[in-house]
Scaffold this motif. Structure first.
Motif, short mmCIF file in Angstrom:
data_model
loop_
_atom_site.label_atom_id
_atom_site.label_comp_id
_atom_site.label_asym_id
_atom_site.label_seq_id
_atom_site.Cartn_x
_atom_site.Cartn_y
_atom_site.Cartn_z
N ARG A 27 0.82 -1.21 0.00
CA ARG A 27 0.00 0.00 0.00
C ARG A 27 0.86 1.26 0.00
O ARG A 27 0.54 2.24 -0.67
N ALA A 29 2.35 1.80 -3.50
CA ALA A 29 1.34 2.18 -4.49
C ALA A 29 0.72 3.54 -4.19
O ALA A 29 0.32 4.25 -5.10
N LEU A 30 0.62 3.88 -2.91
CA LEU A 30 -0.08 5.10 -2.50
C LEU A 30 0.67 5.74 -1.33
O LEU A 30 0.22 5.66 -0.18
N ASN A 79 -11.18 -1.26 -3.16
CA ASN A 79 -10.02 -0.45 -3.51
C ASN A 79 -8.82 -1.38 -3.66
O ASN A 79 -8.39 -2.02 -2.70
N TYR A 114 -4.90 -2.06 -5.00
CA TYR A 114 -3.61 -1.44 -5.29
C TYR A 114 -2.55 -2.52 -5.46
O TYR A 114 -2.46 -3.45 -4.66
N GLY A 151 -4.00 -7.41 -10.35
CA GLY A 151 -5.12 -6.48 -10.26
C GLY A 151 -6.42 -7.08 -10.76
O GLY A 151 -7.46 -6.98 -10.09
N LEU A 187 -6.15 5.65 -9.22
CA LEU A 187 -5.18 6.71 -9.46
C LEU A 187 -5.40 7.36 -10.82
O LEU A 187 -5.71 6.68 -11.81
N ASP A 204 -3.97 3.21 -15.06
CA ASP A 204 -4.94 2.88 -14.03
C ASP A 204 -6.36 3.18 -14.50
O ASP A 204 -7.30 2.39 -14.26
N GLU A 229 -6.69 10.99 -7.31
CA GLU A 229 -7.46 9.77 -7.52
C GLU A 229 -8.83 10.12 -8.09
O GLU A 229 -9.35 11.21 -7.84
#
Length: 308
Positions: free
Chosen positions: A23, A26-27, A82, A84, A95, A119, A124, A300
């Motif tokens: 996480r 990715a974020l 959600n 990621y 994914g 994103l 994405d 996002e």
């Protein structure tokens, strides 16, 4: 290479740490800690039917998903997922497998409308479109170099308003719950929420491992909290989880007052980086953050898919 999806094992520290690491990669604009990951999974209301999923490739965690029903909405059938994936492990099938597994589970639990954050990057957005998700609103991530920023002086409190902290309400948090419930109801959202369960709020929000009550600034009028800026902290990073004001006290500069106060005290406590997020249509809060020196560092886009 074989990719499989399974449930996160909350009692396995290595598994939880790997989830949080993916996480973060990715974020990076959100605070992810193993404690926070477990807290969310364990303390989310049972009616949400929430799950945290892991995608593994030959034993290595490369993708994650958090899914569940929006149980506190008056409209049934709404759910969230959600997903990621590690930026260096995209296009390995993780994914897509996470999305399919999530959709099958949520549909079986009665979900008819799925909401997801994606994103704002070409790959994405294309991934979401291929899986049948349509674009809605968007939100910015913002960052402030707290160690080196020149923070403006806080505005003086209006007459009858005093600054306190959430720690001052430790013996009786209910006034903080009432403030949170009213301000959350007015946040930009695709889903209406009826925020009425005090015990659930205590478990999920008040006892969140990242909540820093001492740095959460609260404006009080007539003995009642009427505005706040909620602080989450981890190491040297500080994040604003929510800044809000009750309707009767808006237009008095209380959001600017509480957020400035919290930021200045966070810097004095040794925090060096500040993060926050805003819906792109939330002009007043974006203006406050610009005044404070925040800069946009990511975006996002909310997506939705109707099932059936």
């Amino acid at each position: 290479m074989t990719v499989l999806v399974r449930d996160l094992r909350p009692d396995d520290p290595a598994d939880v740490a790997a989830f949080a690491h993916v996480r973060h990669l990715a974020l990076p604009y959100i605070l992810w800690t193993p404690e926070a990951v477990v807290h969310r999974l364990v303390h989310t209301h049972p009616d949400a039917r929430s799950r945290s999923l892991v995608a593994e490739e030959d034993g290595e965690t490369i993708g994650t998903a958090q899914i569940g029903l929006v149980h506190d909405s008056p409209e049934p059938g709404q759910a969230y997922l959600n997903v990621y994936v590690r930026p260096d492990r995209v296009r390995h099938g993780a994914g897509g497998l996470l999305v399919r597994t999530s959709e099958e589970y949520l549909a079986a639990e009665g979900a008819t409308k799925l909401f997801a954050w994606v994103l704002d990057e070409p790959a994405d957005l294309a991934f979401a479109e291929r899986h049948g998700y349509a674009r809605r609103r968007s939100a910015h991530f913002l960052r402030l170099d707290l160690a080196n920023a020149t923070l403006p002086d806080p505005p003086p409190p209006p007459p009858g308003v005093e600054l306190r902290t959430a720690a001052d309400f430790a013996d009786d948090p209910r006034p903080m719950f009432e403030l949170d419930a009213e301000t959350l109801a007015d946040e930009p959202s695709d889903v209406d929420i009826e925020f009425t369960d005090y015990e659930a709020w205590l478990a999920e929000t008040w006892r969140h491992p990242l909540l820093n009550r001492e740095l959460t600034s609260v404006a009080v009028a007539d003995g009642r909290p009427v505005a706040f800026s909620v602080a989450y902290t981890d190491g040297t990073r500080y994040s604003t989880a929510m800044t809000g004001t009750v309707r009767a006290h808006r237009g008095r500069g209380l959001a600017k007052l509480t957020k400035t106060d919290s930021l200045r005290r966070a810097r004095a406590a040794g925090y060096t980086e500040a993060l926050t997020g805003n819906d792109t249509d939330n002009g007043p809060m974006l203006a406050v953050n610009k005044w404070l020196g925040y800069e946009i560092c990511g975006t996002e886009v909310r997506h939705v898919r109707e099932l059936g």
